[in-house]
Design an enzyme around this catalytic site. Structure first.
Site, short mmCIF file in Angstrom:
data_model
loop_
_atom_site.label_atom_id
_atom_site.label_comp_id
_atom_site.label_asym_id
_atom_site.label_seq_id
_atom_site.Cartn_x
_atom_site.Cartn_y
_atom_site.Cartn_z
NE ARG A 224 -3.33 2.60 2.43
CZ ARG A 224 -3.40 3.24 3.69
NH1 ARG A 224 -2.93 3.04 4.95
NH2 ARG A 224 -4.25 4.55 3.64
CG ASN B 65 -5.33 3.43 8.69
OD1 ASN B 65 -5.39 2.27 7.78
ND2 ASN B 65 -4.95 4.40 8.11
CD GLU C 168 -1.58 4.20 8.13
OE1 GLU C 168 -1.35 4.65 9.24
OE2 GLU C 168 -1.93 4.99 7.30
#
Length: 457
Positions: free
Chosen positions: A78, A288, A363
C-alpha cells in the site's frame, strides 16, 4: 501470546507507506508544493524542524525498496500517490507511479494505491482547502486522471486516508498541515473529504467497473474511564466524532443524529443530497488501528494523553472536558497504549453494526526511538505489538469477520509528520544520513509469519 494463528488461504500480507513520508524529491520532475511542504517550514510545526524534502528518497530508490518487499515475501504493498506529483506537467510525475506499479507486478506484489494521504496541493489550500466544496470535485478529477493511467494494472484502490486526521488535526487543532484552528471549517473539511471519496469512486468506477474501491479510516475502540455519567457521555461523543461520523455516511448514508446535535452550534448542516454521493457502494474498507481511547468527561481529571494518539491539542469539536487518562497499559515509544483487544472489538463491531463489506487492516504498527546495535535493530517491542494484533485479527476472523488482509505500518522508517524523524515505525531501518536500508528483527519475523501464513504457535 501463544496458540496457533494461521490465516485463511489468500489472505493478503502487506506493508504500507505514504508519499510525503518516504518519497522525497519534492521538487523533482515538476512536482508542485503541497500543504505539507508549506507546513514543515512553519517554525515549531515539526519536531526538530524536520522536513520531507529528502525523506528516505523512495522516489529514486523504489527498485531497491521493491526488492526488499519481495525478499520479505509481501504479497501486497500500500502506497499513496502524491496529488501534486501526479499532476506535474507532461506526466513526468505520474510516470513514477507507472514505473512503481510495473516494478511491483514484476516482483509478484499487488499494488494498493491510496489517492489522498494528506498532501493537498497548496494551490487548493490557498483557494480555501478542504472546507471549500470545490476541493472535492478537484479531487475526483485527479482520481480519474490517475486511474485512467494505472487502472489497467491496478485493481484495488483506496480514495482518502484517515479523513478524521486530515480534517480535525489539519483544521481544528492545527497539529497537522495546513495548521488551521477553525472548528467549523474542520467539520466542513471532514464532510468534503467524504464527498471527495464518493465522487472519486463514481468517476473511477465509470472508467473501469470491475476495479475495486474503498477508503481507509482510523478507528478506535472507545471506553469510558468509569461508569460515571460524565465519562459515559464523553465516550459517546468521542466515539461519535472519531468512528460513527465517518462510518455512518460511508456505509449507511446518514450522519449520526447525536453527533449532529453535539456540533449543531458550529452551523454544520450538510446537504442531504450529498449523503447519497458519499454512500457509494464500496468493495472494501480499510481500517487503521493503533490504540484504544479511554475517555473521561470529568473536567478535573488529569489531561494525560497516553491512551490517545491524537488528544494533546483538543481536536474534539463539540466535546468539551474530554480527557484521555492513562490506564497503565504498556505503551509504544509514541506514548500510545498497546491494546490488541481493541482491534478485535472494532472489527467485530463493524461486522455486527454495518452492512457486509470486505475489511482490511491498512495500517497497524508501533513507533519507537531506536538505533541499530552491531548493524541490527533488535525491536522485540514491535514484534510483540504486531504479534498481539495479528492474533486479534485471527480472533476476529474466527468470529465471522470478513477480514481479508493486513498491512503493517510501515515498511520503512520515515518522516513521521509532526514528530519528524524522532520516531521510527519501519520494519526496515533507514540511516537518514546515508539512506542505507537494513531489515530489523521485526522484518525477519514478519517474513516468517508470511511464509507460515500466520504467527503460528
Amino acid at each position: 501470546m501463544s496458540g496457533a494463528a494461521i490465516f485463511p488461504d489468500g489472505f493478503r500480507w502487506g506493508a504500507a507507506t505514504a508519499a510525503y513520508q518516504v518519497e522525497g524529491a519534492t521538487s523533482a520532475d515538476g512536482r508542485a508544493p503541497s500543504v505539507w511542504d508549506t507546513f514543515v517550514r512553519r517554525p515549531g510545526a515539526v519536531l526538530g524542524g524536520d522536513t520531507g524534502d529528502v525523506a528516505v528518497d523512495h522516489y529514486h530508490r523504489f527498485r531497491e525498496d521493491v526488492a526488499i518487499m519481495r525478499d520479505l515475501g509481501l504479497t501486497s504493498y500500500r502506497f499513496s500517490v502524491s496529488w501534486t506529483r501526479a499532476q506535474a506537467p507532461g506526466g513526468r510525475g505520474l510516470a513514477f507511479y507507472d514505473r512503481l506499479v510495473d516494478a511491483l507486478l514484476d516482483a509478484g506484489i499487488e499494488p494498493w494505491p491510496t489517492l489522498y494521504h494528506w498532501d493537498l496541493p497548496q494551490t487548493l489550500e490557498d483557494a480555501g482547502g478542504w472546507p471549500v466544496r470545490d476541493t472535492a470535485h478537484r479531487f475526483a478529477d485527479y482520481a480519474a486522471e490517475v486511474h485512467a493511467v494505472l487502472g489497467d494494472r491496478v485493481r484495488n484502490w483506496l480514495t482518502v486516508n484517515e479523513p478524521w486526521c486530515a480534517a480535525f488535526l489539519g483544521y481544528a487543532s492545527g497539529d497537522h498541515a495546513p495548521g488551521r484552528r477553525e472548528p467549523a471549517a474542520a467539520l466542513h473539511a471532514a464532510h468534503h473529504l467524504m464527498l471527495a471519496h464518493g465522487l472519486a469512486v463514481q468517476a473511477m468506477r465509470a472508467q473501469r467497473p470491475d476495479n475495486l474501491f474503498g477508503a481507509a479510516v482510523n478507528l478506535y475502540a472507545v471506553t469510558p474511564a468509569s461508569d460515571a455519567e460524565a465519562d459515559v457521555d464523553a465516550a459517546r461523543r468521542v466515539d461519535g466524532l472519531q468512528n460513527r461520523f465517518f462510518l455512518d455516511p460511508l456505509l449507511l448514508g446518514r450522519y449520526p443524529g447525536d453527533v449532529l446535535a453535539d456540533v449543531e452550534r458550529y452551523g454544520f448542516a450538510p446537504p442531504d443530497a450529498d449523503l447519497a454521493l458519499i454512500n457509494q457502494p464500496v468493495d472494501h474498507l480499510g481500517i487503521n488501528y493503533y490504540s484504544r481511547h479511554t475517555v473521561s468527561g470529568d473536567p478535573d481529571s488529569a489531561p494525560q494523553a497516553a491512551s490517545s494518539p491524537f488528544a494533546e491539542h483538543s481536536p474534539w469539536v463539540g466535546s468539551e472536558h474530554v480527557r484521555f487518562p492513562s490506564t497503565g497499559r504498556p505503551t509504544t515509544g509514541m506514548g500510545w497504549e498497546i491494546d490488541p483487544s481493541g482491534l478485535a472489538e472494532v472489527l467485530v463491531r463493524l461486522h455486527r453494526e454495518y452492512p457486509a463489506v470486505d475489511l482490511y487492516i491498512t495500517e497497524n504498527g508501533a513507533g519507537y526511538q531506536e538505533e541499530p546495535a552491531n548493524g541490527t535493530v533488535h525491536d522485540a517491542g514491535r514484534i510483540g505489538y504486531l504479534d498481539g494484533h495479528l492474533r486479534a485479527c485471527h480472533d476476529a476472523i474466527g468470529a465471522g469477520v470478513p477480514l481479508r488482509g493486513y498491512f503493517t505500518w510501515s515498511l520503512l522508517d520515515n518522516f513521521e509528520w509532526a514528530w519528524g524523524y524522532s520516531r521510527r515505525f519501519g520494519l526496515v531501518h533507514v540511516d537518514y544520513a546515508t539512506l542505507r536500508r537494513a531489515p530489523k528483527d521485526s522484518a525477519r519475523w514478519y517474513a516468517e509469519v508470511i511464509r507460515r501464513g500466520g504467527p503460528g504457535e
